[in-house]
Design an enzyme around this catalytic site. Structure first.
Site, PDB file in Angstrom:
ATOM      1  N   GLN A 262      40.217  45.077  31.965  1.00 26.97           N
ATOM      2  CA  GLN A 262      39.893  44.850  33.377  1.00 26.97           C
ATOM      3  C   GLN A 262      38.918  45.891  33.901  1.00 26.97           C
ATOM      4  O   GLN A 262      38.095  45.605  34.769  1.00 26.97           O
ATOM      5  CB  GLN A 262      41.179  44.842  34.210  1.00 26.97           C
ATOM      6  CG  GLN A 262      42.115  43.692  33.869  1.00 26.97           C
ATOM      7  CD  GLN A 262      41.435  42.332  33.930  1.00 26.97           C
ATOM      8  OE1 GLN A 262      40.972  41.901  34.983  1.00 26.97           O
ATOM      9  NE2 GLN A 262      41.340  41.662  32.791  1.00 26.97           N
ATOM     10  N   HIS A 265      35.078  45.185  33.999  1.00 25.03           N
ATOM     11  CA  HIS A 265      34.461  44.300  34.982  1.00 25.03           C
ATOM     12  C   HIS A 265      33.525  45.039  35.927  1.00 25.03           C
ATOM     13  O   HIS A 265      32.444  44.542  36.268  1.00 25.03           O
ATOM     14  CB  HIS A 265      35.539  43.611  35.834  1.00 25.03           C
ATOM     15  CG  HIS A 265      36.130  42.399  35.210  1.00 25.03           C
ATOM     16  ND1 HIS A 265      35.461  41.208  35.118  1.00 25.03           N
ATOM     17  CD2 HIS A 265      37.344  42.174  34.663  1.00 25.03           C
ATOM     18  CE1 HIS A 265      36.235  40.301  34.525  1.00 25.03           C
ATOM     19  NE2 HIS A 265      37.382  40.868  34.242  1.00 25.03           N
ATOM     20  N   GLU A 332      46.788  42.188  41.670  1.00 25.00           N
ATOM     21  CA  GLU A 332      46.164  40.899  41.339  1.00 25.00           C
ATOM     22  C   GLU A 332      46.753  40.370  40.031  1.00 25.00           C
ATOM     23  O   GLU A 332      47.202  39.225  39.964  1.00 25.00           O
ATOM     24  CB  GLU A 332      44.657  41.094  41.197  1.00 25.00           C
ATOM     25  CG  GLU A 332      43.908  39.838  40.773  1.00 25.00           C
ATOM     26  CD  GLU A 332      42.468  40.124  40.399  1.00 25.00           C
ATOM     27  OE1 GLU A 332      41.679  39.166  40.374  1.00 25.00           O
ATOM     28  OE2 GLU A 332      42.122  41.284  40.118  1.00 25.00           O
ATOM     29  N   HIS A 333      46.716  41.185  38.991  1.00 27.04           N
ATOM     30  CA  HIS A 333      47.320  40.846  37.703  1.00 27.04           C
ATOM     31  C   HIS A 333      48.422  41.859  37.409  1.00 27.04           C
ATOM     32  O   HIS A 333      48.169  43.064  37.452  1.00 27.04           O
ATOM     33  CB  HIS A 333      46.302  40.940  36.560  1.00 27.04           C
ATOM     34  CG  HIS A 333      45.026  40.196  36.789  1.00 27.04           C
ATOM     35  ND1 HIS A 333      43.862  40.818  37.209  1.00 27.04           N
ATOM     36  CD2 HIS A 333      44.715  38.883  36.643  1.00 27.04           C
ATOM     37  CE1 HIS A 333      42.897  39.921  37.306  1.00 27.04           C
ATOM     38  NE2 HIS A 333      43.384  38.736  36.975  1.00 27.04           N
ATOM     39  N   ASP A 366      42.584  34.894  32.192  1.00 27.88           N
ATOM     40  CA  ASP A 366      41.191  34.849  32.632  1.00 27.88           C
ATOM     41  C   ASP A 366      40.477  33.599  32.136  1.00 27.88           C
ATOM     42  O   ASP A 366      39.546  33.107  32.787  1.00 27.88           O
ATOM     43  CB  ASP A 366      40.437  36.082  32.125  1.00 27.88           C
ATOM     44  CG  ASP A 366      40.712  37.322  32.961  1.00 27.88           C
ATOM     45  OD1 ASP A 366      41.214  37.176  34.087  1.00 27.88           O
ATOM     46  OD2 ASP A 366      40.421  38.429  32.482  1.00 27.88           O
ATOM     47  N   HIS A 425      54.705  18.450  81.166  1.00 28.87           N
ATOM     48  CA  HIS A 425      55.211  18.011  79.863  1.00 28.87           C
ATOM     49  C   HIS A 425      56.342  17.005  80.057  1.00 28.87           C
ATOM     50  O   HIS A 425      56.388  15.954  79.405  1.00 28.87           O
ATOM     51  CB  HIS A 425      55.702  19.207  79.045  1.00 28.87           C
ATOM     52  CG  HIS A 425      54.613  20.000  78.395  1.00 28.87           C
ATOM     53  ND1 HIS A 425      53.626  20.621  79.103  1.00 28.87           N
ATOM     54  CD2 HIS A 425      54.371  20.264  77.077  1.00 28.87           C
ATOM     55  CE1 HIS A 425      52.804  21.248  78.262  1.00 28.87           C
ATOM     56  NE2 HIS A 425      53.234  21.045  77.029  1.00 28.87           N
TER      57      HIS A 425
END
Length: 440
Positions: A262, A265, A332-333, A366, A425
């Site tokens: 990761q 990236h 996230e992961h 992924d 109403h």
């Protein structure tokens, strides 16, 4: 290279883990808002001309149009490496299996005789799908965006990905090929915040959309936050992050490899190990050094990612504390590499996606697990979900009551309207019964 945070013993907060104690990037989405605001305003007012200017400024390319010609899509698919095509086709097949099961069906509830409420699930009419393309090429993100939108029966979709100097100002040909493979013919050479603004406001070439989805860098995430309300968004999927909850049973080779996977990236990518084993922590540190020496993208991505304040090894006294830490972090992961990993994973409350055991690395998700890799980052997994078919559907309640069914409940409606000092109403109900309501 990677720092440590020791939360063992008295250092573990008695009243729960504060997310600010944990590794986080210095540059967050909130800080980036003021940078992307003028870019989005410029695209709003100047449209395609602004996009062309930003392509030159940010991507170093000169283009005269933003929409990708149809022949470029056809050519990209024809020239696609057969092995890559086969891998994409299998990824698409698995994604359709998973996402096809997510499609919701309309349901009608009979509340009383003559009174029903139906929940209809209606797809968003038009969506903009963002596919990153800066440091790397992500045809997998085309799959992850397009498949759930198609399974939701979205009627109109457009893809945007940054223009590439190497390819004459078009997005990477593998991204174009993936679009063609999925039958998407509306593709734009636009990246960053300006692409999100293009989708939100529309231009001479691109009609505005109702929703924007897809991962991206900090600027994409900031633009999505800025324009949320004008457009719907999936989540603020910014720079990627991985957390690994591991004990002494974990293999340090696997853990180090997954952290690096990761980190490659982006220099802002986050890699966090949470463990109750000092021996594992030390072994992972050694493995990081060994494996990094044999890989690519070290100086520009991996090294700054692992050494940044967003990454670290967090030491805890046990898996119970480890679970509190990863829930506070809301990764996230999240990988679970512990004894009885499935049982531990079942107790996780906050994560974009959970990967169980030694043979479910994030890399699998992924590309080809069938799950979606467009996931919330920056702690947003505590309140947001990953991209799915549901992301593209809206629930609409359809209320259908007969005169008799309304008459039965009318006194309660009038009473509640009066209690809220909203007499009109109640009057709207009385009007249907010659201004009288049985029992009122």
């Amino acid at each position: 290279m990677i720092s440590r945070i020791d939360l063992r013993g008295d250092a573990f907060p008695a009243d729960g883990v504060d997310r600010d104690l944990l590794p986080r990037a210095e540059l967050d989405v909130e800080a980036a808002l003021e940078t992307v605001r003028p870019i989005c305003e410029d695209v709003k007012h100047r449209g395609t001309a602004a996009l062309i200017d930003y392509a030159e400024k940010f991507d170093g390319v000169t283009i005269d149009r933003v929409r990708v010609p149809a022949e470029a899509l056809t050519r990209a698919l024809a020239e696609l490496d057969p092995k890559v095509r086969a891998a994409l086709e299998e990824s698409i097949r698995r994604a359709r299996l998973v996402h096809g099961e997510q499609r919701r069906t309309d349901h009608t509830t009979q509340v009383v005789p003559g009174g029903t409420v139906t929940e209809r699930w209606v797809p968003v009419e038009r969506v903009g799908l963002y596919v990153p393309g800066g440091r790397s090429v992500y045809p997998s993100s085309v799959v992850m965006n397009v498949v759930p939108a198609q399974e939701a029966k979205v009627g109109s979709m457009a893809v945007a990905s940054p223009p590439q100097k190497e390819f004459g100002g078009l997005p990477h040909p593998t991204i174009l090929a993936a679009c063609a493979l999925l039958g998407v013919d509306e593709v734009y050479a636009a990246g960053g915040a300006q692409a999100v603004a293009m989708f939100a406001f529309g231009t001479e070439e691109c009609r505005p959309v109702s929703m924007v989805t897809g991962p991206g860098n900090i600027w994409v995430a900031a633009a999505k936050r800025l324009l949320k309300g004008r457009i719907g968004i999936d989540a603020e999927a910014g720079p990627t992050e991985i957390a690994v909850l591991a004990d002494a049973t974990a293999d340090p080779v696997h853990v180090a490899a997954d952290l690096i996977s990761q980190a490659e990236h982006d220099p802002l990518a986050a890699a966090v190990l949470v463990t109750d084993s000092v021996d594992l922590a030390e072994a992972v540190e050694k493995e990081l050094e060994r494996q990094i020496a044999a890989t690519k993208h070290v100086e520009d991505r991996i090294a700054p990612a692992l050494s940044g304040r967003q990454s670290g090894i967090v030491l805890v006294d046990g898996i119970e504390q480890g679970l509190q830490v990863v829930d506070a972090y809301a990764a996230e992961h999240l990988e679970i590499q512990t004894a009885d990993a499935a049982a531990v994973a079942a107790r996780v409350r906050n994560a974009g996606a959970v990967f169980v055991g030694a043979y479910a690395p994030v890399s699998l998700g992924d590309y080809a697990a069938g799950s979606n890799h467009v996931l919330p980052t920056g702690g947003c997994a505590c309140h947001s979900s990953g991209l799915s078919v549901q992301s593209f559907l809206r629930g609409i309640h359809v209320v259908d009551y007969t005169r008799e069914a309304l008459a039965e409940i009318a006194p309660h409606v009038v009473t509640l309207a009066d209690a809220e000092d909203l007499p009109a109403h109640g009057a709207a109900v009385r009007a249907r019964f010659d201004w009288t309501v049985p029992g009122s």
